[in-house]
Enzyme design. Structure first.
Site, short mmCIF file in Angstrom:
data_model
loop_
_atom_site.label_atom_id
_atom_site.label_comp_id
_atom_site.label_asym_id
_atom_site.label_seq_id
_atom_site.Cartn_x
_atom_site.Cartn_y
_atom_site.Cartn_z
N GLY A 89 -39.94 -49.59 -29.76
CA GLY A 89 -38.73 -50.40 -29.93
C GLY A 89 -39.05 -51.79 -30.42
N SER A 90 -38.25 -52.75 -30.00
CA SER A 90 -38.36 -54.12 -30.50
C SER A 90 -39.47 -54.90 -29.81
CB SER A 90 -37.03 -54.85 -30.29
OG SER A 90 -36.80 -55.07 -28.90
N VAL A 91 -39.90 -55.99 -30.46
CA VAL A 91 -40.90 -56.87 -29.86
C VAL A 91 -40.34 -57.48 -28.58
CG1 VAL A 91 -42.22 -58.99 -30.17
CG2 VAL A 91 -42.01 -57.37 -32.06
N GLY A 136 -37.85 -56.46 -26.47
CA GLY A 136 -37.70 -55.52 -25.36
C GLY A 136 -39.04 -54.98 -24.88
N GLU A 169 -45.11 -49.67 -28.80
CA GLU A 169 -45.04 -49.92 -30.24
C GLU A 169 -43.88 -50.88 -30.46
OE1 GLU A 169 -43.55 -47.66 -34.23
OE2 GLU A 169 -44.76 -46.47 -32.84
N CYS A 189 -40.40 -47.36 -38.78
CA CYS A 189 -41.32 -48.35 -38.21
C CYS A 189 -42.45 -48.68 -39.17
CB CYS A 189 -41.90 -47.86 -36.89
SG CYS A 189 -42.63 -46.20 -36.97
#
Length: 509
Positions: free
Chosen positions: A221-223, A225, A245, A282
């Site tokens: 997911g996001s940086v 979160g 990731e 991604c």
């Protein structure tokens, strides 16, 4: 307080479709984890868990029509793309079943006593055991391959770890359907259904990483979160491995000789890669170093023509759409940034693909243009025009870690002439997968694959794709001077299970 409902939402319209679940409370998460922990020993039988993985693949394929329709309604990714993704997911499950059957992942090493060594070697027998309950945080952009039945789940189950998945809010109905299929596959394979379960909700995700019986976590997911969960995993009284990731620019370097040789081809290929899946991969190439001068101009012209012909489309949800529109607008306002094809809003539900250009000199030093070194999720890339080797090197030296790095070289450079080797050496420290030619979108499920990279691409050195992903959920144990009758079958001299191993330094099968 009543549990909050979980709704399936149509990203094409932004409207709620149906209630499919309720958000898990702290008590619900505790119950799911404890149920998984209670049945962990049932996964010790390698034959049974390999059968489970194959049965899961078979049942997923049997429910293909229903699952793809549900995923398309929640993701707008389209039936052809999702059909292929489901096929990949089933292949991945079967691939891990093969890994389990083969047994090399156990890493068995036996050293018999040697009193002549300095210091003397006692009887030592080493192999790997499963960690325990694994928390998996599903990804938004792959409703199958990186979600409930995806690589984290498949590799953890293959290692012998029960799994509790925190479903992604963008596809809760799909997650419920797939979770039910996996639980049914477990029961058909002679395992308790609780070896796999699904929970929903933000708080559920927080509670899951904090639970004392959870032994490791996998996240895509996001940086923002991912980093919050990574920090929570490290701050526990007993810290746990967190394989996250988080984000990646996936830089591309186009050499001067390459643009002289095939500028139009490279521009068209770049357009196809950066707009694939509406830019929601991604491994989308998000930063491309292109030489200044006529050859680079031809590449940019080709890219503009191809991106201009690309269709607008919805993103996975409206929050992502709003972030994309705001993000590209903020980047486009920076000095010396131009937009040959302006990315942004299509209509109230879609986005239009595009790209930005910027001189390399703007990125060579810290400043406001650092924003261009951050991933922007969606169909946009940044073309950095560099004038000479020094400028390209200066930009590369400022890049964060990535999943991929790609070189577009000339035919001569690919033969080892010119700058090919130097460029390869420069980009190798930046990424976990380095490509020469081709484009990074598309991650093959193969034993030699590595899907990971330096932070913030991932928070560990492991891969989330390929057979070696199983190693994330295991730890080594050594038995010293332990009587044969007490040893696990895998470590006995007779090798009753016929497993590959090394004995006294030599490979034995």
């Amino acid at each position: 307080m009543a549990a909050a409902p979980v709704w399936s939402v149509d990203p094409r319209t932004g409207k709620q479709r149906e209630q499919v679940a309720v958000e898990a409370t702290a008590g619900d998460v505790d119950a799911a984890v404890r149920a998984a922990h209670a049945v962990r020993s049932t996964l010790a039988d390698r034959t049974r868990r390999a059968a489970f993985l194959r049965t899961a693949a078979q049942l997923l394929e049997g429910a293909r029509g229903e699952l793809v329709a549900a995923a398309d309604a929640e993701s707008a990714l389209g039936e052809p793309r999702l059909t292929g993704e489901l096929t990949r997911t089933a292949f991945q499950l079967r691939a891990f079943a093969d890994v389990v059957d083969e047994g090399a992942f156990l890493g068995i090493r036996i050293d018999h006593p040697d009193a002549t060594a300095t210091p003397p070697i006692p009887d030592l027998r080493r192999y790997k055991v499963a960690l325990g309950v694994v928390a998996v945080y599903a990804a938004s952009n792959f409703p199958f391959a990186f979600s409930v039945p995806g690589g984290d789940t498949a590799s953890a189950l293959a290692a012998g770890c029960p799994v509790v998945v925190k479903a992604h809010p963008d596809h809760p109905a799909t997650s419920e359907l797939v979770g039910a299929v996996l639980r049914r596959a477990a029961e058909q394979s002679g395992l308790p259904a609780d070896v796999i379960s699904v929970v929903h909700g933000f708080e559920a995700g927080v509670e899951l990483v904090k639970h004392p019986l959870v032994t490791a976590a996998g996240f895509t997911g996001s940086v923002r979160g991912g980093r919050a969960l990574f920090d929570a995993a490290a701050a526990r009284p007993v810290p746990i491995p967190f394989h996250g990731e988080l984000g990646s620019l996936n830089p591309v370097v186009v050499s001067e000789e390459a643009v002289a040789e095939r500028a139009e081809e490279i521009g068209t290929g770049l357009a196809g890669s950066m707009t694939l899946g509406t830019g929601q991969f991604c491994v989308k190439p998000g930063l491309v170093l292109v030489p200044a001068g006529p050859g680079g101009d031809s590449l940019v012209k080709s890219l503009a023509a191809a991106v201009g012909d690309a269709k607008r489309g919805p993103l996975l949800d409206h929050r992502m759409r709003d972030n994309f529109v705001a993000g590209v607008a903020e980047r486009a306002e920076l000095p010396d940034v131009e937009a040959p094809v302006a990315p942004g809003a299509g209509d109230e539900h879609t986005v239009s693909p595009g790209f930005l250009t910027v001189p390399a000199s703007r990125l060579a030093e810290e400043g406001a243009h650092d924003l261009l070194l951050e991933e922007c999720f969606g169909p946009v890339t940044v073309v950095v025009r560099y004038d000479g080797t020094a400028e390209a090197t200066a930009v590369l030296s400022r890049l964060p870690g990535n999943l991929t790095a790609t070189l577009q070289l000339s035919t001569a450079e690919e033969r080892g002439e010119g700058d090919g080797a130097r460029l390869l050496a420069e980009v190798t420290p930046l990424a976990g997968r380095v490509l020469v030619g081709g484009w990074p979108t598309g991650v093959a499920v193969a034993p030699a694959q590595h899907h990971g990279g330096p932070y913030p691409a991932t928070t560990s050195t492991s891969t989330s794709v390929g057979g070696t992903a199983i190693e994330r959920w295991m730890r080594p144990v050594v038995y010293q001077t332990t009587p044969e009758a007490l040893l696990p079958p895998e470590l006995r001299d007779s090798n009753p299970l016929g497993l590959p191993r090394r004995v006294d330094g030599r490979r034995e099968v």
